[in-house]
Motif scaffolding. Sequence first.
Motif, PDB file in Angstrom:
ATOM      1  N   ARG A  37       0.834  -1.207   0.000  1.00  0.00           N
ATOM      2  CA  ARG A  37       0.000   0.000   0.000  1.00  0.00           C
ATOM      3  C   ARG A  37       0.867   1.254   0.000  1.00  0.00           C
ATOM      4  NH1 ARG A  37      -3.624   2.485   4.994  1.00  0.00           N
ATOM      5  NH2 ARG A  37      -3.551   4.601   4.204  1.00  0.00           N
ATOM      6  N   LEU A  38       1.802   1.340   0.943  1.00  0.00           N
ATOM      7  CA  LEU A  38       2.622   2.547   1.046  1.00  0.00           C
ATOM      8  C   LEU A  38       3.586   2.684  -0.133  1.00  0.00           C
ATOM      9  CD1 LEU A  38       3.497   2.694   4.860  1.00  0.00           C
ATOM     10  CD2 LEU A  38       1.786   3.993   3.597  1.00  0.00           C
ATOM     11  N   VAL A  65      11.425  12.308   7.581  1.00  0.00           N
ATOM     12  CA  VAL A  65      11.751  10.939   7.991  1.00  0.00           C
ATOM     13  C   VAL A  65      10.928  10.539   9.216  1.00  0.00           C
ATOM     14  CG1 VAL A  65      13.565   9.485   8.982  1.00  0.00           C
ATOM     15  CG2 VAL A  65      14.054  10.891   6.986  1.00  0.00           C
ATOM     16  N   MET A  66      10.807  11.431  10.187  1.00  0.00           N
ATOM     17  CA  MET A  66       9.999  11.125  11.364  1.00  0.00           C
ATOM     18  C   MET A  66       8.542  10.896  10.993  1.00  0.00           C
ATOM     19  SD  MET A  66      11.994  10.796  13.847  1.00  0.00           S
ATOM     20  CE  MET A  66      10.703  10.628  15.082  1.00  0.00           C
ATOM     21  N   LEU A  67       8.029  11.708  10.062  1.00  0.00           N
ATOM     22  CA  LEU A  67       6.657  11.507   9.596  1.00  0.00           C
ATOM     23  C   LEU A  67       6.524  10.151   8.911  1.00  0.00           C
ATOM     24  CD1 LEU A  67       3.787  12.491   9.070  1.00  0.00           C
ATOM     25  CD2 LEU A  67       4.632  13.660   7.015  1.00  0.00           C
ATOM     26  N   GLY A  68       7.505   9.800   8.100  1.00  0.00           N
ATOM     27  CA  GLY A  68       7.450   8.517   7.406  1.00  0.00           C
ATOM     28  C   GLY A  68       7.487   7.328   8.356  1.00  0.00           C
ATOM     29  N   LEU A  69       8.330   7.413   9.389  1.00  0.00           N
ATOM     30  CA  LEU A  69       8.411   6.314  10.357  1.00  0.00           C
ATOM     31  C   LEU A  69       7.095   6.160  11.122  1.00  0.00           C
ATOM     32  CD1 LEU A  69      12.023   6.823  11.759  1.00  0.00           C
ATOM     33  CD2 LEU A  69      11.249   5.134  10.090  1.00  0.00           C
ATOM     34  N   SER A  70       6.496   7.289  11.518  1.00  0.00           N
ATOM     35  CA  SER A  70       5.216   7.206  12.227  1.00  0.00           C
ATOM     36  C   SER A  70       4.114   6.706  11.298  1.00  0.00           C
ATOM     37  CB  SER A  70       4.845   8.567  12.808  1.00  0.00           C
ATOM     38  OG  SER A  70       4.680   9.543  11.796  1.00  0.00           O
ATOM     39  N   LEU A  71       4.169   7.101  10.027  1.00  0.00           N
ATOM     40  CA  LEU A  71       3.176   6.640   9.053  1.00  0.00           C
ATOM     41  C   LEU A  71       3.285   5.136   8.840  1.00  0.00           C
ATOM     42  CD1 LEU A  71       1.023   7.430   6.921  1.00  0.00           C
ATOM     43  CD2 LEU A  71       2.891   7.754   5.300  1.00  0.00           C
ATOM     44  N   GLY A  72       4.520   4.645   8.681  1.00  0.00           N
ATOM     45  CA  GLY A  72       4.717   3.210   8.495  1.00  0.00           C
ATOM     46  C   GLY A  72       4.286   2.405   9.700  1.00  0.00           C
ATOM     47  N   ALA A  73       4.627   2.899  10.909  1.00  0.00           N
ATOM     48  CA  ALA A  73       4.239   2.188  12.125  1.00  0.00           C
ATOM     49  C   ALA A  73       2.726   2.206  12.312  1.00  0.00           C
ATOM     50  CB  ALA A  73       4.931   2.824  13.330  1.00  0.00           C
ATOM     51  N   MET A  74       2.100   3.352  12.038  1.00  0.00           N
ATOM     52  CA  MET A  74       0.656   3.466  12.192  1.00  0.00           C
ATOM     53  C   MET A  74      -0.075   2.481  11.282  1.00  0.00           C
ATOM     54  SD  MET A  74      -1.790   6.808  11.572  1.00  0.00           S
ATOM     55  CE  MET A  74      -1.382   6.903   9.812  1.00  0.00           C
ATOM     56  N   ALA A 174       7.667  11.204   2.874  1.00  0.00           N
ATOM     57  CA  ALA A 174       7.365  10.445   4.091  1.00  0.00           C
ATOM     58  C   ALA A 174       6.725   9.104   3.757  1.00  0.00           C
ATOM     59  CB  ALA A 174       6.438  11.264   4.993  1.00  0.00           C
ATOM     60  N   THR A 175       5.855   9.076   2.765  1.00  0.00           N
ATOM     61  CA  THR A 175       5.231   7.813   2.370  1.00  0.00           C
ATOM     62  C   THR A 175       6.277   6.831   1.865  1.00  0.00           C
ATOM     63  OG1 THR A 175       3.224   9.030   1.754  1.00  0.00           O
ATOM     64  CG2 THR A 175       3.408   6.780   0.952  1.00  0.00           C
ATOM     65  N   ALA A 176       7.251   7.342   1.109  1.00  0.00           N
ATOM     66  CA  ALA A 176       8.331   6.487   0.630  1.00  0.00           C
ATOM     67  C   ALA A 176       9.187   5.984   1.791  1.00  0.00           C
ATOM     68  CB  ALA A 176       9.191   7.256  -0.374  1.00  0.00           C
ATOM     69  N   VAL A 177       9.460   6.851   2.754  1.00  0.00           N
ATOM     70  CA  VAL A 177      10.242   6.448   3.926  1.00  0.00           C
ATOM     71  C   VAL A 177       9.503   5.367   4.713  1.00  0.00           C
ATOM     72  CG1 VAL A 177      11.122   7.230   6.165  1.00  0.00           C
ATOM     73  CG2 VAL A 177      11.484   8.624   4.131  1.00  0.00           C
ATOM     74  N   GLY A 178       8.192   5.560   4.894  1.00  0.00           N
ATOM     75  CA  GLY A 178       7.400   4.556   5.597  1.00  0.00           C
ATOM     76  C   GLY A 178       7.447   3.204   4.916  1.00  0.00           C
ATOM     77  N   ALA A 179       7.389   3.209   3.579  1.00  0.00           N
ATOM     78  CA  ALA A 179       7.465   1.957   2.831  1.00  0.00           C
ATOM     79  C   ALA A 179       8.836   1.305   3.000  1.00  0.00           C
ATOM     80  CB  ALA A 179       7.176   2.215   1.355  1.00  0.00           C
ATOM     81  N   LEU A 180       9.899   2.101   2.902  1.00  0.00           N
ATOM     82  CA  LEU A 180      11.254   1.548   3.041  1.00  0.00           C
ATOM     83  C   LEU A 180      11.478   0.959   4.428  1.00  0.00           C
ATOM     84  CD1 LEU A 180      13.353   4.304   1.215  1.00  0.00           C
ATOM     85  CD2 LEU A 180      12.893   1.970   0.415  1.00  0.00           C
ATOM     86  N   LEU A 182       9.428  -0.621   6.163  1.00  0.00           N
ATOM     87  CA  LEU A 182       8.721  -1.898   6.284  1.00  0.00           C
ATOM     88  C   LEU A 182       9.329  -3.009   5.416  1.00  0.00           C
ATOM     89  CD1 LEU A 182       5.059  -0.556   6.279  1.00  0.00           C
ATOM     90  CD2 LEU A 182       6.244  -1.624   8.204  1.00  0.00           C
ATOM     91  N   VAL A 183      10.305  -2.666   4.583  1.00  0.00           N
ATOM     92  CA  VAL A 183      10.898  -3.659   3.674  1.00  0.00           C
ATOM     93  C   VAL A 183      11.444  -4.872   4.422  1.00  0.00           C
ATOM     94  CG1 VAL A 183      12.821  -4.072   2.078  1.00  0.00           C
ATOM     95  CG2 VAL A 183      11.349  -2.073   1.767  1.00  0.00           C
ATOM     96  N   PRO A 184      12.226  -4.703   5.511  1.00  0.00           N
ATOM     97  CA  PRO A 184      12.769  -5.901   6.181  1.00  0.00           C
ATOM     98  C   PRO A 184      11.701  -6.865   6.683  1.00  0.00           C
ATOM     99  CG  PRO A 184      13.898  -3.919   6.930  1.00  0.00           C
ATOM    100  CD  PRO A 184      12.713  -3.460   6.130  1.00  0.00           C
ATOM    101  N   LEU A 185      10.546  -6.342   7.098  1.00  0.00           N
ATOM    102  CA  LEU A 185       9.497  -7.195   7.655  1.00  0.00           C
ATOM    103  C   LEU A 185       8.470  -7.654   6.620  1.00  0.00           C
ATOM    104  CD1 LEU A 185       8.738  -5.222  10.955  1.00  0.00           C
ATOM    105  CD2 LEU A 185      10.097  -7.311  10.709  1.00  0.00           C
ATOM    106  N   GLY A 186       8.263  -6.855   5.578  1.00  0.00           N
ATOM    107  CA  GLY A 186       7.176  -7.152   4.654  1.00  0.00           C
ATOM    108  C   GLY A 186       7.568  -7.535   3.255  1.00  0.00           C
ATOM    109  N   ALA A 187       8.865  -7.544   2.950  1.00  0.00           N
ATOM    110  CA  ALA A 187       9.292  -7.805   1.567  1.00  0.00           C
ATOM    111  C   ALA A 187       8.854  -9.183   1.088  1.00  0.00           C
ATOM    112  CB  ALA A 187      10.805  -7.651   1.444  1.00  0.00           C
TER     113      ALA A 187
END
Length: 296
Positions: A37-38, A65-74, A174-180, A182-187
């Motif tokens: 999705r992200l 970057v902080m926005l992206g990390l919170s977006l990915g975690a959320m 930020a959306t791209a950062v959130g996706a990146l 999650l790569v280790p867990l969701g790839a």
Amino acid sequence: MGPVLLVIGSCTSLQVGAALAVHLFALGGSTGTTLLRLGLAALVLLVVVRPRVRAWTGLQWRAAVMLGLSLGAMNGCFYAAISRIDLGTAVTIEFLGPLTLSAVLSRRLRDLLWVGLALAGVLVLGLTGEHHGGSLDPVGVVFALLAGACWAAYIMASARVGRLVPGHGGLAVATAVGALALVPLGAGGAVHALGTPNGLWWALGTALLASVVPYSLELAALRRLPQRTFGILLSLEPVIASLAGWALLGQRMTLLGGLGVVLVVLASAGATGTAGRERRQGADGRERVDLTTPAG
């Protein structure tokens, strides 16, 4: 289209996208689905917005970057929640995050009472269980609460990016950062989903309906509506999520469960309305946080 319909359309698109994501869980898991999705949403936003990142300062990059990390975690926690509990229940519990943030920042007894009302609604949900008659999955509840906490962090990070980065470049990055993140867990799950016949279409539909479309509609609505009105309308999201779960996933809710959702909606609308009145009256000059950002 009127601004009220734009907000309702945004909430509806967001929750329909979440319902689509549930179908994708069987192919890529909740984390793989979040990554798809992200990731796809980031590609669309980067192409459309084309942020001028070369001119960014270190402060702007850190905020994005902080926005992206919170977006990915959320999103990761929210999708983990709806893989275990009903969509409407998860969104209702998640609303505790921004409500609590609003109360903490205002430090007014009235706002704490709104949080208490919302908590009562969540407790009613916990006591009544879900449509299948069983109790709520505790792991799903924990993930929904974590999603709410990340939503609160997202609100603060989003406000910071809005101040530091012009336009929508900060959201795209930020959306791209959130996706990146999650790569280790969701790839693995993402690759498996894309390898199935309909996986790409499910993922693209989720990305467009849960990210690109609601963000665009909300932007158009905010240009024509006061933020207080927008926040109150956004309080309908648990109701819309419950309807989406019923219509698209066959998730029914008990009468008492519906009462729990109503209590949270009333608390959210009340907290938002109170904050709007305080801003108009000048209050004490402290910064307020609106519940004007999307869940999940």
